[in-house]
Design a protein around this motif. Structure first.
Motif, PDB file in Angstrom:
ATOM      1  N   HIS A  31       3.024   8.747  12.393  1.00 37.14           N
ATOM      2  CA  HIS A  31       2.965   7.489  13.157  1.00 37.14           C
ATOM      3  C   HIS A  31       4.333   6.969  13.585  1.00 37.14           C
ATOM      4  O   HIS A  31       4.418   6.123  14.479  1.00 37.14           O
ATOM      5  CB  HIS A  31       2.269   6.402  12.328  1.00 37.14           C
ATOM      6  N   GLY A  32       5.386   7.464  12.934  1.00 35.44           N
ATOM      7  CA  GLY A  32       6.701   6.919  13.205  1.00 35.44           C
ATOM      8  C   GLY A  32       6.848   5.540  12.568  1.00 35.44           C
ATOM      9  O   GLY A  32       6.019   5.119  11.763  1.00 35.44           O
ATOM     10  N   LEU A  33       7.906   4.830  12.959  1.00 37.35           N
ATOM     11  CA  LEU A  33       8.136   3.460  12.491  1.00 37.35           C
ATOM     12  C   LEU A  33       8.335   2.571  13.716  1.00 37.35           C
ATOM     13  O   LEU A  33       9.449   2.122  14.018  1.00 37.35           O
ATOM     14  CB  LEU A  33       9.358   3.404  11.566  1.00 37.35           C
ATOM     15  N   PRO A  34       7.239   2.320  14.456  1.00 36.33           N
ATOM     16  CA  PRO A  34       7.342   1.546  15.695  1.00 36.33           C
ATOM     17  C   PRO A  34       7.959   0.165  15.471  1.00 36.33           C
ATOM     18  O   PRO A  34       7.734  -0.470  14.440  1.00 36.33           O
ATOM     19  CB  PRO A  34       5.885   1.431  16.169  1.00 36.33           C
ATOM     20  N   LYS A  35       8.718  -0.273  16.442  1.00 38.59           N
ATOM     21  CA  LYS A  35       9.402  -1.560  16.365  1.00 38.59           C
ATOM     22  C   LYS A  35       8.567  -2.640  17.028  1.00 38.59           C
ATOM     23  O   LYS A  35       8.241  -2.549  18.211  1.00 38.59           O
ATOM     24  CB  LYS A  35      10.767  -1.452  17.050  1.00 38.59           C
ATOM     25  N   HIS A  36       8.206  -3.683  16.277  1.00 38.78           N
ATOM     26  CA  HIS A  36       7.441  -4.808  16.825  1.00 38.78           C
ATOM     27  C   HIS A  36       8.342  -5.974  17.189  1.00 38.78           C
ATOM     28  O   HIS A  36       8.092  -6.688  18.149  1.00 38.78           O
ATOM     29  CB  HIS A  36       6.388  -5.277  15.821  1.00 38.78           C
ATOM     30  N   THR A  37       9.352  -6.205  16.372  1.00 41.65           N
ATOM     31  CA  THR A  37      10.306  -7.296  16.622  1.00 41.65           C
ATOM     32  C   THR A  37      11.706  -6.788  16.289  1.00 41.65           C
ATOM     33  O   THR A  37      11.885  -5.660  15.815  1.00 41.65           O
ATOM     34  CB  THR A  37      10.006  -8.534  15.742  1.00 41.65           C
ATOM     35  N   ILE A  67       0.838  -1.202   0.000  1.00 36.33           N
ATOM     36  CA  ILE A  67       0.000   0.000   0.000  1.00 36.33           C
ATOM     37  C   ILE A  67       0.872   1.250   0.000  1.00 36.33           C
ATOM     38  O   ILE A  67       0.654   2.186  -0.773  1.00 36.33           O
ATOM     39  CB  ILE A  67      -0.938  -0.001   1.227  1.00 36.33           C
ATOM     40  N   LEU A  68       1.885   1.279   0.858  1.00 33.34           N
ATOM     41  CA  LEU A  68       2.779   2.438   0.925  1.00 33.34           C
ATOM     42  C   LEU A  68       3.469   2.674  -0.418  1.00 33.34           C
ATOM     43  O   LEU A  68       3.672   3.823  -0.830  1.00 33.34           O
ATOM     44  CB  LEU A  68       3.837   2.229   2.017  1.00 33.34           C
ATOM     45  N   ALA A  69       3.812   1.586  -1.095  1.00 32.88           N
ATOM     46  CA  ALA A  69       4.525   1.708  -2.369  1.00 32.88           C
ATOM     47  C   ALA A  69       3.664   2.348  -3.451  1.00 32.88           C
ATOM     48  O   ALA A  69       4.189   2.878  -4.433  1.00 32.88           O
ATOM     49  CB  ALA A  69       5.012   0.338  -2.826  1.00 32.88           C
ATOM     50  N   THR A 118      12.950   0.066  10.968  1.00 35.87           N
ATOM     51  CA  THR A 118      12.697   1.313  11.701  1.00 35.87           C
ATOM     52  C   THR A 118      13.475   2.494  11.136  1.00 35.87           C
ATOM     53  O   THR A 118      13.384   3.599  11.677  1.00 35.87           O
ATOM     54  CB  THR A 118      13.058   1.144  13.192  1.00 35.87           C
ATOM     55  N   ASP A 119      14.234   2.258  10.077  1.00 32.22           N
ATOM     56  CA  ASP A 119      15.007   3.327   9.452  1.00 32.22           C
ATOM     57  C   ASP A 119      14.258   3.841   8.231  1.00 32.22           C
ATOM     58  O   ASP A 119      13.933   3.086   7.314  1.00 32.22           O
ATOM     59  CB  ASP A 119      16.386   2.815   9.036  1.00 32.22           C
ATOM     60  N   GLU A 120      13.994   5.134   8.218  1.00 34.00           N
ATOM     61  CA  GLU A 120      13.178   5.724   7.155  1.00 34.00           C
ATOM     62  C   GLU A 120      13.823   5.571   5.778  1.00 34.00           C
ATOM     63  O   GLU A 120      13.148   5.227   4.801  1.00 34.00           O
ATOM     64  CB  GLU A 120      12.942   7.206   7.463  1.00 34.00           C
ATOM     65  N   ALA A 121      15.112   5.831   5.672  1.00 38.43           N
ATOM     66  CA  ALA A 121      15.791   5.732   4.381  1.00 38.43           C
ATOM     67  C   ALA A 121      15.736   4.302   3.840  1.00 38.43           C
ATOM     68  O   ALA A 121      15.531   4.088   2.633  1.00 38.43           O
ATOM     69  CB  ALA A 121      17.239   6.183   4.509  1.00 38.43           C
ATOM     70  N   THR A 122      15.908   3.331   4.727  1.00 35.73           N
ATOM     71  CA  THR A 122      15.842   1.924   4.310  1.00 35.73           C
ATOM     72  C   THR A 122      14.446   1.580   3.822  1.00 35.73           C
ATOM     73  O   THR A 122      14.280   0.869   2.822  1.00 35.73           O
ATOM     74  CB  THR A 122      16.227   1.004   5.477  1.00 35.73           C
ATOM     75  N   LEU A 123      13.434   2.084   4.521  1.00 37.45           N
ATOM     76  CA  LEU A 123      12.055   1.834   4.098  1.00 37.45           C
ATOM     77  C   LEU A 123      11.800   2.426   2.717  1.00 37.45           C
ATOM     78  O   LEU A 123      11.204   1.764   1.848  1.00 37.45           O
ATOM     79  CB  LEU A 123      11.076   2.443   5.112  1.00 37.45           C
ATOM     80  N   MET A 124      12.229   3.640   2.487  1.00 40.07           N
ATOM     81  CA  MET A 124      12.002   4.283   1.194  1.00 40.07           C
ATOM     82  C   MET A 124      12.659   3.492   0.069  1.00 40.07           C
ATOM     83  O   MET A 124      12.092   3.349  -1.018  1.00 40.07           O
ATOM     84  CB  MET A 124      12.525   5.715   1.219  1.00 40.07           C
ATOM     85  N   ARG A 125      13.855   2.953   0.318  1.00 33.00           N
ATOM     86  CA  ARG A 125      14.531   2.141  -0.695  1.00 33.00           C
ATOM     87  C   ARG A 125      13.756   0.859  -0.966  1.00 33.00           C
ATOM     88  O   ARG A 125      13.620   0.427  -2.113  1.00 33.00           O
ATOM     89  CB  ARG A 125      15.966   1.824  -0.266  1.00 33.00           C
ATOM     90  N   GLU A 126      13.236   0.257   0.093  1.00 28.86           N
ATOM     91  CA  GLU A 126      12.476  -0.982  -0.098  1.00 28.86           C
ATOM     92  C   GLU A 126      11.188  -0.721  -0.870  1.00 28.86           C
ATOM     93  O   GLU A 126      10.773  -1.539  -1.698  1.00 28.86           O
ATOM     94  CB  GLU A 126      12.148  -1.638   1.243  1.00 28.86           C
ATOM     95  N   ARG A 169       5.576   9.719  -2.610  1.00 30.14           N
ATOM     96  CA  ARG A 169       6.574   9.785  -1.540  1.00 30.14           C
ATOM     97  C   ARG A 169       6.176  10.793  -0.465  1.00 30.14           C
ATOM     98  O   ARG A 169       6.394  10.559   0.729  1.00 30.14           O
ATOM     99  CB  ARG A 169       7.944  10.140  -2.119  1.00 30.14           C
ATOM    100  N   GLU A 170       5.567  11.923  -0.895  1.00 29.15           N
ATOM    101  CA  GLU A 170       5.182  12.947   0.084  1.00 29.15           C
ATOM    102  C   GLU A 170       4.149  12.408   1.075  1.00 29.15           C
ATOM    103  O   GLU A 170       4.174  12.749   2.258  1.00 29.15           O
ATOM    104  CB  GLU A 170       4.608  14.178  -0.619  1.00 29.15           C
ATOM    105  N   GLU A 171       3.240  11.566   0.580  1.00 34.26           N
ATOM    106  CA  GLU A 171       2.220  11.015   1.473  1.00 34.26           C
ATOM    107  C   GLU A 171       2.820   9.983   2.411  1.00 34.26           C
ATOM    108  O   GLU A 171       2.440   9.902   3.584  1.00 34.26           O
ATOM    109  CB  GLU A 171       1.087  10.395   0.648  1.00 34.26           C
ATOM    110  N   VAL A 172       3.745   9.183   1.896  1.00 33.47           N
ATOM    111  CA  VAL A 172       4.451   8.226   2.756  1.00 33.47           C
ATOM    112  C   VAL A 172       5.183   8.983   3.858  1.00 33.47           C
ATOM    113  O   VAL A 172       5.170   8.584   5.030  1.00 33.47           O
ATOM    114  CB  VAL A 172       5.445   7.366   1.947  1.00 33.47           C
ATOM    115  N   GLN A 173       5.807  10.090   3.483  1.00 35.91           N
ATOM    116  CA  GLN A 173       6.544  10.900   4.456  1.00 35.91           C
ATOM    117  C   GLN A 173       5.615  11.405   5.553  1.00 35.91           C
ATOM    118  O   GLN A 173       5.978  11.397   6.738  1.00 35.91           O
ATOM    119  CB  GLN A 173       7.215  12.074   3.752  1.00 35.91           C
ATOM    120  N   LYS A 174       4.426  11.841   5.181  1.00 35.80           N
ATOM    121  CA  LYS A 174       3.467  12.322   6.177  1.00 35.80           C
ATOM    122  C   LYS A 174       3.068  11.210   7.134  1.00 35.80           C
ATOM    123  O   LYS A 174       2.923  11.432   8.342  1.00 35.80           O
ATOM    124  CB  LYS A 174       2.227  12.877   5.479  1.00 35.80           C
ATOM    125  N   ILE A 175       2.867   9.994   6.612  1.00 40.63           N
ATOM    126  CA  ILE A 175       2.496   8.857   7.456  1.00 40.63           C
ATOM    127  C   ILE A 175       3.616   8.536   8.440  1.00 40.63           C
ATOM    128  O   ILE A 175       3.375   8.321   9.637  1.00 40.63           O
ATOM    129  CB  ILE A 175       2.166   7.627   6.580  1.00 40.63           C
TER     130      ILE A 175
END
Length: 247
Positions: free
Chosen positions: A153-159, A137-139, A164-172, A143-149
Motif C-alpha cells: 500500500h505504501g505510506l500515502p501522504k494525507h497531510t 493495529i500495526l504495532a 511517510t518514512d518507513e524507518a520512522t514508522l517502524m520506530r514509532e 514486523r514481516e507483516e507490517v513490511q508486506k502492508i
C-alpha cells in the motif's frame, strides 16, 4: 475478469460522484456509451444501482452485503455497547475500526450527546499509518507483516504531518508496543488528533478502538494520559465478554 473489474469501476465512480449519468460514466472511464448502458442495465436489474432522472445511484442492496460482512465478525454487539459507554464517559466520538487486506475499515461509531464528529464515516477505508487505531493495529503485527502492508500500500501522504518514512514508522510502532497505545496528531486530517488501542478477536481478526477529536478537545479531563487507560479498560472488557461467549 475484465467484466468484473469494469463493473466495480462503474460502481466506485457512481459512489465517488454521489450519482452519475450514463454519459459521465462513459467519459470518466473512457468506455463506449453502448457498453456502459449494458453494464448499468445489468446492475440496475440486480438492484445494485437505481436510475432516476437519468442519474444512476447506488442501490440499497449493497447494505445487505455490508451488514452481512460486519455481522460475520461476530463481535459487533459487544464492541458497539463498549463504544457507546466509552464515548459517553469521555465525551468524545469513539470509533471501531477493523483491519482487512492491510487497510482500516471504519465499522461503527458512537457520538456522545451534543458531541460533534470530527473525522470518519461508516464504511470508510483508510491507511493504517494515518491514525492512532491503525498504528495500534500495526504495532500488534509481526514486523514481516507490517513490511508486506507497507510494500503493497505504501505510506500515502494525507497531510503535511502524515508519516511517510518507513524507518520512522517502524520506530514509532516500537514505542506503541511499549506504551500500549498510539497517538496521531494531524496525520489523517489537519487539527484532528486520535488516540487508539488494538485487540484481536477469537477468529484472529485485528481491530482498533479509537477516540477522534480536534486537538483542543484533548484538554482537562480528556488529556492524552487519561484516555489510553480508559481505552485499554474497554479492550479488556471486550476481551472478557468475548471469552465468556466462546466458552
Amino acid at each position: 475478469m475484465q467484466s468484473v473489474r469494469t463493473s466495480f469501476r462503474i460502481i466506485q465512480l457512481i459512489q465517488d460522484f454521489g450519482g452519475a449519468s450514463l454519459n459521465e460514466v462513459a467519459d470518466q472511464l473512457d468506455l463506449a456509451k453502448s457498453t456502459v448502458h449494458n453494464y448499468l442495465g445489468t446492475l440496475e436489474a440486480m438492484g445494485y444501482v437505481v436510475e432516476q432522472d437519468e442519474t444512476y445511484r447506488l442501490g440499497l442492496r449493497f447494505l445487505t452485503h455490508g451488514m452481512a460482512a460486519k455481522n460475520s465478525l461476530r463481535v459487533s454487539e459487544v464492541v458497539q455497547q463498549s463504544l457507546s459507554t466509552l464515548s459517553q464517559d469521555i465525551s468524545q466520538p469513539a470509533w471501531w475500526i477493523a483491519e482487512e487486506f492491510g487497510r482500516g475499515i471504519f465499522l461503527a461509531k458512537s457520538v456522545p450527546e451534543d458531541g460533534a464528529e470530527s473525522y470518519g464515516s461508516v464504511g470508510k477505508r483508510s491507511y493504517l499509518h494515518t491514525h492512532a487505531p491503525g498504528k495500534a493495529i500495526l504495532a500488534r503485527l509481526p514486523r514481516e507483516e507490517v513490511q508486506k502492508i507497507v510494500d503493497y500500500h505504501g505510506l500515502p501522504k494525507h497531510t503535511t504531518e502524515t508519516m511517510t518514512d518507513e524507518a520512522t514508522l517502524m520506530r514509532e510502532l516500537e514505542t506503541v508496543r511499549d506504551q500500549g497505545f498510539a497517538v496521531s496528531e494531524g496525520e489523517a486530517a489537519l487539527a484532528v488528533r486520535s488516540v487508539g488501542v488494538a485487540f484481536e478477536d477469537p477468529q484472529g481478526r485485528r481491530h482498533g478502538i479509537g477516540v477522534f477529536g480536534y486537538t483542543h478537545d484533548f484538554d482537562g479531563e480528556n488529556r492524552d494520559e487519561n484516555i489510553p487507560s480508559r481505552l485499554n479498560e474497554v479492550v479488556e472488557d471486550i476481551g472478557s465478554s468475548l471469552s465468556k461467549e466462546n466458552r
